[in-house]
Design a protein around this motif. Structure first.
Motif: not given
Length: 99
Positions: A50-51, A40, A54-55, A67
Motif C-alpha cells: 500500500e506504500f 525511488r 507514495y513512490f 512534486e
C-alpha cells in the motif's frame, strides 16, 4: 513541517530570500533529488504494497513539476531553519497549555 513550508512559500512569494541563499539550497537539493529518483523504484517495492503508491512517479509533466517544487520547498524550509523554528514554537505552546 507544514508551518515551516508555509513560511518558505511566503518568503518566496515576496522575494525575500536572497539569490545566493537560493543557490546554496539548490546545490544541496539537486544531488538529494537525483539520489531519491535513483532509489525511488526500489523504495516502491519495499515494505507493504500500500506504500508503493507514495513512490510512484506522477504521470504528467505538471505532476512531476509540482512534486519537485514541493520537494524543493521542503528542503528550503529545512535549510532556512523554518521547520525547526516552527517545531520549537509548537512545542513551547504545547508546554504552556500543559501547565
Amino acid at each position: 513541517m507544514w508551518k515551516g513550508r508555509e513560511q518558505a512559500i511566503r518568503l518566496l512569494r515576496h522575494e525575500e530570500i536572497d539569490e545566493t541563499e537560493l543557490d546554496r539550497v539548490r546545490a544541496i537539493f539537486r544531488p538529494e533529488w537525483a539520489d531519491y529518483q535513483a532509489r525511488r523504484p526500489a523504495m516502491a517495492t519495499m515494505g507493504a504494497r500500500e506504500f508503493a503508491a507514495y513512490f510512484t512517479e506522477p504521470d504528467t509533466i505538471e505532476g512531476r513539476a509540482i512534486e519537485v517544487v514541493d520537494a524543493f520547498v521542503g528542503t528550503l524550509a529545512g535549510e532556512l531553519g523554518l521547520i525547526e523554528a516552527a517545531s520549537h514554537a509548537a512545542e513551547t505552546a504545547r508546554l504552556k497549555l500543559a501547565r
